[in-house]
Design an enzyme around this catalytic site. Sequence first.
Site, PDB file in Angstrom:
ATOM      1  N   HIS A 192      34.223  38.758  40.764  1.00  0.00           N
ATOM      2  CA  HIS A 192      35.632  39.068  40.533  1.00  0.00           C
ATOM      3  C   HIS A 192      35.793  40.294  39.630  1.00  0.00           C
ATOM      4  CE1 HIS A 192      39.884  38.295  40.492  1.00  0.00           C
ATOM      5  NE2 HIS A 192      39.921  38.043  39.196  1.00  0.00           N
ATOM      6  N   HIS A 222      48.301  31.881  44.315  1.00  0.00           N
ATOM      7  CA  HIS A 222      47.423  31.776  45.491  1.00  0.00           C
ATOM      8  C   HIS A 222      47.349  30.337  46.012  1.00  0.00           C
ATOM      9  CE1 HIS A 222      46.014  35.595  43.733  1.00  0.00           C
ATOM     10  NE2 HIS A 222      45.669  35.910  44.972  1.00  0.00           N
ATOM     11  N   MET A 269      42.451  36.589  50.092  1.00  0.00           N
ATOM     12  CA  MET A 269      42.949  35.232  49.861  1.00  0.00           C
ATOM     13  C   MET A 269      44.463  35.193  49.647  1.00  0.00           C
ATOM     14  SD  MET A 269      39.893  34.010  47.318  1.00  0.00           S
ATOM     15  CE  MET A 269      38.194  34.548  47.641  1.00  0.00           C
ATOM     16  N   SER A 270      45.178  36.146  50.234  1.00  0.00           N
ATOM     17  CA  SER A 270      46.647  36.166  50.045  1.00  0.00           C
ATOM     18  C   SER A 270      47.319  36.759  51.277  1.00  0.00           C
ATOM     19  CB  SER A 270      46.991  36.987  48.800  1.00  0.00           C
ATOM     20  OG  SER A 270      46.710  38.355  49.019  1.00  0.00           O
ATOM     21  N   HIS A 325      45.773  38.834  36.909  1.00  0.00           N
ATOM     22  CA  HIS A 325      47.125  38.608  37.405  1.00  0.00           C
ATOM     23  C   HIS A 325      47.990  38.351  36.191  1.00  0.00           C
ATOM     24  CE1 HIS A 325      46.425  38.108  41.805  1.00  0.00           C
ATOM     25  NE2 HIS A 325      45.203  38.129  41.332  1.00  0.00           N
ATOM     26  N   ASN A 335      35.437  45.839  47.632  1.00  0.00           N
ATOM     27  CA  ASN A 335      34.010  45.555  47.864  1.00  0.00           C
ATOM     28  C   ASN A 335      33.772  45.499  49.368  1.00  0.00           C
ATOM     29  OD1 ASN A 335      35.628  42.864  47.288  1.00  0.00           O
ATOM     30  ND2 ASN A 335      34.006  42.357  48.755  1.00  0.00           N
ATOM     31  N   SER A 372      45.520  41.479  42.903  1.00  0.00           N
ATOM     32  CA  SER A 372      44.374  41.727  42.016  1.00  0.00           C
ATOM     33  C   SER A 372      44.078  43.212  41.956  1.00  0.00           C
ATOM     34  CB  SER A 372      43.102  41.060  42.553  1.00  0.00           C
ATOM     35  OG  SER A 372      43.302  39.719  42.785  1.00  0.00           O
ATOM     36  N   TYR A 423      44.765  28.788  46.822  1.00  0.00           N
ATOM     37  CA  TYR A 423      43.608  28.059  46.265  1.00  0.00           C
ATOM     38  C   TYR A 423      43.908  27.422  44.911  1.00  0.00           C
ATOM     39  CZ  TYR A 423      42.842  32.518  43.804  1.00  0.00           C
ATOM     40  OH  TYR A 423      43.000  33.650  43.054  1.00  0.00           O
ATOM     41  N   GLU A 424      45.082  27.737  44.337  1.00  0.00           N
ATOM     42  CA  GLU A 424      45.466  27.065  43.095  1.00  0.00           C
ATOM     43  C   GLU A 424      45.861  25.613  43.351  1.00  0.00           C
ATOM     44  OE1 GLU A 424      48.126  29.617  40.686  1.00  0.00           O
ATOM     45  OE2 GLU A 424      47.233  31.294  41.764  1.00  0.00           O
ATOM     46  N   ALA A 426      43.855  42.889  46.989  1.00  0.00           N
ATOM     47  CA  ALA A 426      42.471  43.356  46.957  1.00  0.00           C
ATOM     48  C   ALA A 426      41.761  42.681  48.131  1.00  0.00           C
ATOM     49  CB  ALA A 426      41.805  42.943  45.653  1.00  0.00           C
TER      50      ALA A 426
HETATM   51  N1  HPA Z   1      36.615  38.129  50.146  1.00  0.00           N
HETATM   52  C1  HPA Z   1      37.759  37.455  49.911  1.00  0.00           C
HETATM   53  N2  HPA Z   1      38.681  37.890  49.080  1.00  0.00           N
HETATM   54  C2  HPA Z   1      38.471  39.061  48.452  1.00  0.00           C
HETATM   55  C3  HPA Z   1      37.304  39.814  48.658  1.00  0.00           C
HETATM   56  C4  HPA Z   1      36.332  39.319  49.559  1.00  0.00           C
HETATM   57  O1  HPA Z   1      35.269  39.928  49.790  1.00  0.00           O
HETATM   58  N3  HPA Z   1      37.407  40.929  47.879  1.00  0.00           N
HETATM   59  C5  HPA Z   1      38.607  40.853  47.243  1.00  0.00           C
HETATM   60  N4  HPA Z   1      39.253  39.718  47.580  1.00  0.00           N
END
Ligand code: HPA
Length: 262
Positions: A237, A84, A201-202, A62, A225, A30, A86-87, A114
């Site tokens: 997002h 991912h 998440m990856s 993506h 973030n 991402s 989560y898909e 990310a």
């Molecule tokens: N948490 C989980 N996945 C993420 C985050 C987060 O704060 N930022 C970017 N991907």
Amino acid sequence: MPGVRAAEAAADIAARSGAATHDIAIVLGSGWNAAADELGSPDFETPTDTVPHFAAPVVTGHAGRLRSLEVSGRRVLVFLGRTHLYEGRGTEPVTHAVRTAAACGAHSVILTNAAGSLRTEWAPGTAVLISDHLNLTGDSPLIGPQFVSMSDAYSPRERKIVRDQFPAIPEGVYAQVRGPMYETPAEIRMLRTLGADLVGMSTALETIAARALGLEVLGISLVTNLAAGITGEALDHAEVLAAGQASASRLGRMLTEIIRAI
Ligand code: HPA
């Protein structure tokens, strides 16, 4: 062995790109998509889902494209976007890119993502080398008695090369959670206790698959973030993608330097 599905994907890439083998693969997560253009113009590009056994990614940001190009004398396979966990399609599609990279002959894979930062000193836009991970997905891409060592999963050799080039780059432990929801502040406090510096998440599952195939892995997180509960703001997002866009050309130049050196 990368397996039949990866071999089919690699044969298709070799036939269509004209590159019999690739040296290095990069997975751009991402917000990293725009960094791809900094690497140079591709000799071959295709939607990733035209290659055998790749599923179309569902997440905005993506693009789901695959490129082959030469960077600093190395033949590089670039995956823009990833699948991912989560898909909901399991670990096989999540790790297909890494297995395909191995089947294409790559010795190294650079996994980018990310991430939320648990450290307040790492502001959005900071690139962090992944030193180790916590796989909190409860899952593994490995089936059967494959007792792969996960000590030094993130290549100490390649990390040293990157630190020598970019002495200011910090290193941290990345926790992979399943998502797709962001964490609660209580979960972030838990992750801090567990030793995490970054959350996303990856990556961890891909690293496991890569190590099982003997690839060297370099992991780089872009902090998009501060993790949940640190600033009191809600996470979204769009913010994650914007942080990537803002850093894209800097990250692309960094990747070019890294490819030259590893
Ligand atoms: N948490 C989980 N996945 C993420 C985050 C987060 O704060 N930022 C970017 N991907």
